[in-house]
Design an enzyme around this catalytic site. Structure first.
Site, mmCIF file in Angstrom:
data_model
loop_
_atom_site.group_PDB
_atom_site.id
_atom_site.type_symbol
_atom_site.label_atom_id
_atom_site.label_comp_id
_atom_site.label_asym_id
_atom_site.label_seq_id
_atom_site.Cartn_x
_atom_site.Cartn_y
_atom_site.Cartn_z
ATOM 1 N N CYS A 260 45.309 -54.395 -25.125
ATOM 2 C CA CYS A 260 46.645 -54.516 -24.548
ATOM 3 C C CYS A 260 46.745 -53.710 -23.251
ATOM 4 C CB CYS A 260 47.689 -54.118 -25.591
ATOM 5 S SG CYS A 260 49.346 -54.579 -25.103
ATOM 6 N N TYR A 261 47.489 -52.615 -23.216
ATOM 7 C CA TYR A 261 47.545 -51.786 -22.005
ATOM 8 C C TYR A 261 46.123 -51.359 -21.610
ATOM 9 C CZ TYR A 261 48.511 -47.805 -18.947
ATOM 10 O OH TYR A 261 48.523 -46.925 -17.891
ATOM 11 N N ASP B 135 49.841 -35.422 -50.163
ATOM 12 C CA ASP B 135 48.958 -34.644 -49.278
ATOM 13 C C ASP B 135 48.786 -33.201 -49.768
ATOM 14 O OD1 ASP B 135 49.167 -36.959 -47.844
ATOM 15 O OD2 ASP B 135 50.590 -36.157 -46.388
ATOM 16 N N GLU C 175 44.186 -54.871 -34.335
ATOM 17 C CA GLU C 175 44.284 -53.882 -35.416
ATOM 18 C C GLU C 175 45.400 -54.174 -36.412
ATOM 19 O OE1 GLU C 175 45.090 -53.539 -32.305
ATOM 20 O OE2 GLU C 175 46.769 -52.194 -31.974
ATOM 21 N N GLY D 67 49.823 -49.318 -25.099
ATOM 22 C CA GLY D 67 50.843 -48.321 -24.768
ATOM 23 C C GLY D 67 51.997 -49.007 -24.078
ATOM 24 N N LYS E 55 46.314 -41.202 -44.504
ATOM 25 C CA LYS E 55 46.978 -41.218 -45.814
ATOM 26 C C LYS E 55 46.181 -42.002 -46.873
ATOM 27 C CE LYS E 55 50.954 -40.213 -47.771
ATOM 28 N NZ LYS E 55 51.669 -38.963 -47.480
ATOM 29 N N HIS F 198 46.723 -57.617 -30.283
ATOM 30 C CA HIS F 198 46.415 -56.436 -31.108
ATOM 31 C C HIS F 198 45.524 -56.815 -32.290
ATOM 32 C CE1 HIS F 198 48.961 -53.418 -29.187
ATOM 33 N NE2 HIS F 198 49.708 -54.446 -28.844
#
Ligand code: XMP
Length: 584
Positions: free
Chosen positions: A79-80, A225, A169, A52, A371, A167
């Site tokens: 991270c944060y 979607d 991810e 964040g 998605k 990170h």
């Protein structure tokens, strides 16, 4: 479905990406508010605290229930998240002066390690932080360092607590998925339980249960979607009980309405209606030049049309409920997705629709899906690849790609190019700015050089390269204009040419989105120019400008410059930030 991993949202733009990456391991993960009580998290096998933008020293910065860190549930802070963990447990977090953004070299210093098992030596990682942990809390072992971070990864196996400053991810951290897998499958002991394509039957059962004896109606957009959500309902309830309406606003791409009609006919839809509202929208935009006013008018007209349909078709009566293609990131107000929510709400929140929502008369079968998972469900349903692999297209359509002007003025020459006096949108921090555009005959060779120019100049939002103009730029002028059917058709033709050639050259697969923009720069006979805006992105939040191969740019320019009313062809070189993807 109970998530095995809960991701606590500390406001990071990558929060949803973490949950998606866990799901890629076949483990169901969900996002929750950072301060969710530890008691509520006991059903999860592990918790991840996201990154964040805050500092743990900021008043009101996101925090967690401290009980969580002693609850015996494995927790990974990213991270944060790592800084917060260190701060709460007696480690030391220092305020970073400059921060560190981008690639860094990670040196794994401890072995064996549960979190970094199988990751050795030096590794490339992606950093995006200001503050940093300089001393781990008591009982923690430092696992890795970087040039600037003395604690780039840490763990306390006995307390089941883990942290990384980088990170894992993002794709720029190649060892990231191994680290996430070590945490999720190894440390937390999660068993794979998630396969989106395998959910089709369960989704259909759920739809039948929710809908009961009633019927469902959709406003479909032709996007992935709403089409997948509609198809699920069609299969669950049969064609008599599922209605769909597509509103043709006149702001659609060439052939779009026919494409949607054919797709829905192919699905077996019987009650599928096309509402031709082209004149209504185009006449409401006559004389309007301000971008936000254009968006607002389109939003309002949508509301009018939807309300009229709701009333005239009796959809507001009790035996109907509304189907929507809402997906997971749209359901959660988190730091990273707040803007996306803002952008989308005007289509989903017509007064009549709001009433249905308040009454619980809404079904959103894809509300737990990302998605790429919606695409997997769509493939399982047998939907056509040309539908599932479509690039995103904004709700207001071509209106925000058809720039207008209330001034008449020639481009200003400057040392290295021209300042074109149109207003295009950019993002500086959290706010949107409207500024002119810098056009360069000889654009910089690299993205970095283009970024450096734009960072140096505060008077422009974007840099474009000049592909070709029918006359020298000094002879062209910006003219007063707004949206007309003629300009929309011009843009539609240009967009169709670009799409055709992108497909032919296989270029469409290399980009995430490829807006084609019409700007009112030209001559009396040829009043407009075209800007090409191909970009790469993961989620639209940030984007990198992609250069067109020389032969493709040449061919596109040849065809575009022959179009009625087109004086020039330009290509956008600006990343997001500082420019947005769209031009308005
Ligand atoms: P920007 O231009 O903000 O766009 O970088 C990010 C993504 O959002 C889409 N976009 C919109 N979508 N209504 C929408 O439904 C809008 O008003 C709108 N504006 C931008 C854009 O196409 C990109 O994918």
């Amino acid at each position: 479905m109970q998530p095995q991993i809960t991701v606590l949202d500390a406001g990071g733009q990558y929060c949803h990406l973490i949950a998606r990456k866990v799901r890629e391991l076949g483990v169901y993960a969900a996002v929750a508010a950072s301060d969710t009580p530890a008691e509520k998290l006991r059903g999860s096998k592990g918790v991840i605290i996201s990154g964040g933008p805050s500092s743990v020293y900021d008043a009101g910065s996101p925090t967690i229930d401290p009980v969580l860190l002693a609850a015996g549930i494995p927790v990974l802070g990213i991270c944060y998240g790592q800084q917060l963990m260190a701060h709460l447990l007696g480690g030391q977090v220092d305020l970073g002066e400059h921060g560190e953004y981008g690639f860094a070299q990670l040196s794994i210093s401890a072995s064996p390690s549960a979190l970094c098992a199988g990751v050795h030596g030096r590794q490339q990682v992606w950093m995006s932080h200001r503050d940093l942990v300089v001393k781990p809390p008591p009982g923690f072992q430092v696992l890795a360092t970087t040039f600037t971070c003395p604690v780039a990864a840490m763990e306390s196996i006995s307390q089941k607590l883990y942290g990384v400053q980088f990170h894992p991810e993002v794709v720029h951290t190649p060892c990231g998925q191994t680290i996430l897998s070590n945490f999720v499958l190894g440390i937390c002991g999660c068993q794979p339980d998630w396969n989106p394509a395998g959910q089709v039957l369960a989704l259909e059962n759920q739809i039948r249960k929710t809908v009961g004896a009633r019927s469902v109606f959709f406003f479909v957009s032709g996007g992935v979607d709403s089409t997948v959500a509609y198809t699920l309902c069609l299969r669950a309830l049969g064609p008599e009980r599922v209605h769909g309406t597509y509103v043709d606003t006149g702001m659609m791409r060439e052939g779009e309405t026919d494409f949607v009609r054919q797709q829905f006919a192919g699905l077996g839809a019987r009650a599928f209606f096309i509402e031709d509202a082209r004149d209504l929208f185009v006449s409401a935009l006559a004389g309007v030049t301000d971008p936000e006013t254009k968006r607002h008018i389109i939003g309002e007209k949508f509301v009018d049309v939807q309300q009229r349909i709701l009333e005239s078709e009796h959809y507001s009566e009790d035996n109907w409920i509304l189907g929507q293609g809402t997906i997971y990131p749209d359901t959660i107000e988190s730091g990273g997705s707040a803007k996306a929510d803002l952008i989308k709400t005007h289509h989903n929140r017509v007064a009549g629709i709001q009433k249905l929502i308040d009454q619980g008369r809404v079904i959103e079968p894809l509300a737990n899906f990302y998605k790429d998972e919606v695409r997997a469900v769509g493939r399982e349903l047998g939907l056509a690849p040309e539908l599932l692999d479509r690039h995103p297209f904004p709700g207001p359509g071509l209106a925000i790609r058809c720039l207008c002007s209330d001034i008449e003025r020639k481009p200003d020459p400057i040392q290295d190019g021209w300042i074109i006096p149109i207003r295009s949108v950019g993002v500086q921090g959290d706010s949107r700015t409207y500024r002119p555009v810098l056009a360069l005959d000889t654009p910089p060779a690299s993205d970095e050089a283009a970024a450096a120019i734009i960072n140096r100049r505060q008077d422009v939002n974007r840099i474009v390269g000049v592909s070709r103009t029918c006359a020298p730029l000094s002879m062209l002028s910006v003219t007063r204009c707004s949206i007309t059917m003629q300009r929309l058709d011009r843009l539609r033709h240009a967009d169709a040419i670009v799409r055709k050639l992108s497909l032919e050259f296989g270029f469409d697969q290399r980009v995430w989105q490829f807006p084609v923009v019409l700007i009112p720069l030209g001559t009396n006979e040829r009043p407009d120019s075209i800007v090409l805006r191909p970009i790469e992105s993961v989620d639209g939040m940030t984007a990198r400008a992609v250069r067109l191969p020389d032969d493709l740019l040449e061919k596109m320019t040849d065809e575009l410059i022959q179009l009625e009313g087109v004086a020039g062809v330009f290509y956008d070189l600006t990343n997001k930030p500082p420019a947005t993807i769209e031009w308005e």
